[in-house]
Enzyme design. Structure first.
Site, PDB file in Angstrom:
ATOM      1  N   THR A  23      11.329  45.488 -16.071  1.00  0.00           N
ATOM      2  CA  THR A  23      10.395  45.721 -14.969  1.00  0.00           C
ATOM      3  C   THR A  23       8.954  45.491 -15.395  1.00  0.00           C
ATOM      4  OG1 THR A  23      11.886  47.271 -13.912  1.00  0.00           O
ATOM      5  CG2 THR A  23       9.567  47.535 -13.394  1.00  0.00           C
ATOM      6  N   THR A 103      13.759  49.302 -18.829  1.00  0.00           N
ATOM      7  CA  THR A 103      13.904  50.732 -19.126  1.00  0.00           C
ATOM      8  C   THR A 103      15.358  51.203 -19.106  1.00  0.00           C
ATOM      9  OG1 THR A 103      13.592  51.341 -16.811  1.00  0.00           O
ATOM     10  CG2 THR A 103      11.628  51.307 -18.210  1.00  0.00           C
TER      11      THR A 103
HETATM   12  N1  GLU Z   1      16.731  45.621 -14.795  1.00  0.00           N
HETATM   13  C1  GLU Z   1      15.704  46.419 -15.352  1.00  0.00           C
HETATM   14  C2  GLU Z   1      15.961  46.705 -16.815  1.00  0.00           C
HETATM   15  O1  GLU Z   1      15.710  45.896 -17.550  1.00  0.00           O
HETATM   16  C3  GLU Z   1      15.307  47.514 -14.520  1.00  0.00           C
HETATM   17  C4  GLU Z   1      14.684  48.708 -15.116  1.00  0.00           C
HETATM   18  C5  GLU Z   1      13.330  48.629 -15.699  1.00  0.00           C
HETATM   19  O2  GLU Z   1      12.965  47.801 -16.496  1.00  0.00           O
HETATM   20  O3  GLU Z   1      12.577  49.542 -15.360  1.00  0.00           O
HETATM   21  O4  GLU Z   1      16.371  47.628 -17.364  1.00  0.00           O
END
Ligand code: GLU
Length: 339
Positions: A23, A103
């Protein structure tokens, strides 16, 4: 000029910023898209270009290692990232590393690095809950704070850290606990410290061994065993356990209810697993507390293990590493109690 005097004369730390997606590299259609957006589209150079104040913190070079949401991270990515960081940390002209990361599995990747990198230099993994295009995105400040921490002597020797929402977490303890809020990251015993007005402040230290004191070195690991996780629920039958046992796993983490309770309908399949040479690790789906050995189930009798306090997804990381060196149940159990 000696190396020490050269370091003292140098004003800024030399940091490598490694982009992997997530993200923090996302972009939404409008500023109100805080939770629905395209993930992993901005390059690490784009992200850094939006943070011109970072130049005052450190001499930063960038590398784009991956460009994926972290739900797509597998063992191949863990090993590739770990080996790349290890080779960078060996260089005298690099003082620390910041990894931008999705995340979702940031806590798993950070824990893996925490246990396998053989350097006291700071490694900080950072993400964002809102893309940089969103109102009140946490990306820029999280990244700024991560660079602050990676550039600080105070972060030396503390293992891999996750910086989010002004907090500095040890990779051992931190877990993602929320789908969309900015204070999604929690450590059951609290963060190690904070970043306040661009200054890191630490209040406690990781108690368990990591990095230079752990028994694993990323450069000695060429592959990781397949370890599966089964999530328990009421009304469960053993079909999912039996399916995972036939999938080639070397161990299964059973995220049991409560303090590692295993339903009568499941016990036989897990006993059979161990007889087939697959390790069984009793954990808990509660997200807190310690699973007590030989309490809810006779672990000695069944030759099972317990996770100590680790949630199932982080117990999986620890078990994969443990299996690179040990196969005896007693020694594997010691790994859970030691790390
Ligand atoms: N698809 C994302 C990830 O890489 C969504 C979550 C984020 O990065 O906040 O984990």
């Amino acid at each position: 000029m000696t190396r020490d005097t050269a370091a003292a004369a140098r004003q800024k730390a030399r940091i490598v910023l490694i982009g992997t997606g997530g993200t923090i590299a996302g972009r939404g259609a409008s500023p109100v898209n805080t939770s629905a957006y395209d993930c992993s589209v901005l390059s690490i150079d784009d992200i850094l270009a939006d943070l011109p104040v970072a130049d005052s913190l450190a001499d930063i070079t960038t590398e784009q290692l991956f460009q994926v949401g972290s739900e797509n991270f597998g063992n191949v990515q863990l090993l590739q990232l770990g080996k790349r960081i290890a080779s960078l940390l060996e260089r005298d002209d690099i003082d620390g590393i910041v990894v931008t990361h999705g995340t979702d599995t940031i806590d798993e990747t950070a824990y893996f690095l925490h246990l396998t990198l053989k350097s006291p230099k700071p490694v900080v993994v950072v993400g964002a809950m809102r893309p940089p295009s969103a109102l009140s995105s946490d990306g820029p400040l999280n990244l700024y704070n991560a660079i602050v921490v990676a550039a600080s002597r105070l972060a030396h020797g503390k293992g891999t850290l996750v910086v989010s929402n002004d907090e500095i977490h040890t990779a051992r303890d931190v877990v993602k606990t929320n789908t969309f809020k900015q204070d999604a990251f929690k450590s059951p015993y609290g963060p190690l410290g904070f970043v306040v007005e661009g200054k890191p402040v630490f209040y406690r230290l990781p108690a368990r061994p990591h990095t230079v004191d752990s028994e694993w070195s990323i450069n000695e690991i060429e592959a990781l065993s397949h370890v599966g996780v089964v999530y328990a629920h009421g009304g469960m039958n053993d079909a999912i356990v039996r399916a995972i046992l036939d999938s080639g796993v070397k161990a299964v983490i059973y995220a049991a209810t409560g303090n590692g309770n295993v339903a009568v309908s499941i016990v036989a399949s897990l006993v059979e697993a161990r007889k087939r040479g697959i390790h069984v690790v009793r954990g808990s789906r509660t997200g807190g507390g310690v699973v007590i050995r030989n309490a809810a189930q006779p672990d000695d009798l069944y030759d099972w293990l317990v996770t100590d306090d680790q949630p199932a997804h982080k117990a999986r990381i620890l078990m994969m590493l443990a299996l690179t060196r040990e196969h005896c149940t007693r020694k594997l159990q010691d790994v859970f109690w030691r790390y």
